[in-house]
Design an enzyme around this catalytic site. Structure first.
Site, short mmCIF file in Angstrom:
data_model
loop_
_atom_site.label_atom_id
_atom_site.label_comp_id
_atom_site.label_asym_id
_atom_site.label_seq_id
_atom_site.Cartn_x
_atom_site.Cartn_y
_atom_site.Cartn_z
N ASP A 10 0.73 -0.75 0.11
CA ASP A 10 -0.16 0.19 0.08
C ASP A 10 0.89 1.25 0.36
OD1 ASP A 10 -1.88 1.32 0.56
OD2 ASP A 10 -1.96 1.48 2.73
N SER A 11 0.40 2.34 0.09
CA SER A 11 1.25 3.61 0.16
C SER A 11 1.58 3.60 1.45
CB SER A 11 0.50 4.70 -0.40
OG SER A 11 -1.06 4.74 0.61
N CYS A 186 -10.23 2.54 0.88
CA CYS A 186 -9.95 2.72 1.14
C CYS A 186 -9.46 1.72 2.22
CB CYS A 186 -9.35 4.03 1.05
SG CYS A 186 -7.35 4.84 1.78
N HIS A 188 -6.94 2.44 4.46
CA HIS A 188 -6.88 3.83 5.36
C HIS A 188 -7.94 3.37 6.19
CE1 HIS A 188 -3.09 4.46 3.57
NE2 HIS A 188 -3.29 5.42 5.03
N1 DGL Z 1 -4.51 2.65 1.63
C1 DGL Z 1 -4.90 2.91 0.23
C2 DGL Z 1 -6.06 3.27 -0.35
O1 DGL Z 1 -6.82 2.16 -0.57
C3 DGL Z 1 -4.32 5.03 0.37
C4 DGL Z 1 -4.57 5.94 -0.51
C5 DGL Z 1 -4.03 6.76 -0.63
O2 DGL Z 1 -2.47 6.83 -0.11
O3 DGL Z 1 -3.88 8.20 -0.65
O4 DGL Z 1 -7.04 3.68 -1.48
#
Ligand code: DGL
Length: 270
Positions: A10-11, A186, A188
């Site tokens: 993930d990011s 998302c 998060h």
């Molecule tokens: N967890 C990422 C997602 O599901 C976050 C994206 C982000 O870094 O903005 O989209």
């Protein structure tokens, strides 16, 4: 049976909510997790840049002998997944399809909400998938660009006036739309479940995309005879910037005490 690890990325920290579910659903699997903390957030970036980042993330994970990749990022899943799948000889799974399948089964009035990053909402991927599954479903999408930076900075608890104010601003307008299902698009966002649930009310079911993708990974590994032999798997964590800060927060996302250290990665080398 295949004892090789699964690669997950993930990011940043968000994908660890999917890892938490993986630990529960597939406790024997070993997981290598990469959080691209040097480039988080992904959510406001273009599809071209996201594909470039995602390719590097997958190349890093493939520097290990992994058996599958879980893209635990809604933003990459909505914008780059088909390309990643086409380029790979390993199973590469995202979060969109399993989450939409769940939402399509759970909605009774066929009015489904989606909250996600700007890139995910712009992509239309959740809408396309839901309509393919059930053309009668109406989807209302809303980008929530401030959620990821706030969650990454530890602002996700109830009683935190900043996150609660932002959440109300995003979600109050969605309350009058007659939704009975809301996809938290998302990875998060599960940390905001209580806050989101309180605003939307108990009649709206929240879909956790990380959880649905963990079930999907189980089905995929099972069907390809790639499940790990019974035993207790583990998680190795890597981050592309400030691994010490990542380590401090990771336990909260994983909902367990962190074992071992977080390793630093220079992602630009991949
Ligand atoms: N967890 C990422 C997602 O599901 C976050 C994206 C982000 O870094 O903005 O989209």
């Amino acid at each position: 049976m295949d004892p090789r690890p699964v690669g997950v990325f993930d990011s940043g920290l968000g994908g660890l909510t999917a890892v938490h579910e993986l630990r529960r659903i597939l406790p024997s699997e070993n997981i290598i997790y990469f959080g691209d903390t040097s480039r988080v957030p992904y959510g406001g970036r273009s599809a071209e840049i996201l594909l470039q980042y995602a390719r590097q993330d997958v190349r890093f994970l493939r520097s290990f002998d992994i058996k599958a990749v879980l893209v635990a990022c809604g933003t990459v899943s909505t914008t780059a997944l088909p390309a990643l799948q086409q380029e790979s000889d390993l199973p590469v799974l995202g979060v969109v399809e399993p989450a939409c399948r769940r939402a399509a089964v759970r909605t009774k009035n066929k009015r489904v909400g989606l909250i996600a990053t700007a890139a995910s909402v712009r992509s239309g991927a959740y809408e396309r998938t839901l309509r393919r599954l059930d053309p009668e479903i109406t989807v209302v999408g809303k980008a929530c660009p401030l959620f990821v930076p706030l969650v990454e900075n530890g602002r996700f608890r109830r009683g935190d006036t900043v996150i609660e104010t932002v959440a109300r601003e995003y979600l109050e307008p969605m309350k009058d739309l007659g939704l009975d299902t809301l996809i938290l698009g998302c990875t998060h966002y599960p940390l905001l479940t209580e806050i989101i649930g309180e605003i939307m009310g108990p009649e709206v079911e929240l879909i956790n995309v990380g959880q649905e993708s963990a079930w999907e990974l189980k089905r995929t590994l099972q069907s390809l005879d790639l499940l790990a032999p019974e035993g207790s798997g583990g998680v190795d964590l890597y981050a592309s910037d400030q691994p010490e800060d990542f380590a401090l927060q990771a336990g909260r996302f994983l909902q367990q005490q962190l074992q071992g250290t977080v390793h630093g990665v220079d992602i630009h080398r991949y």
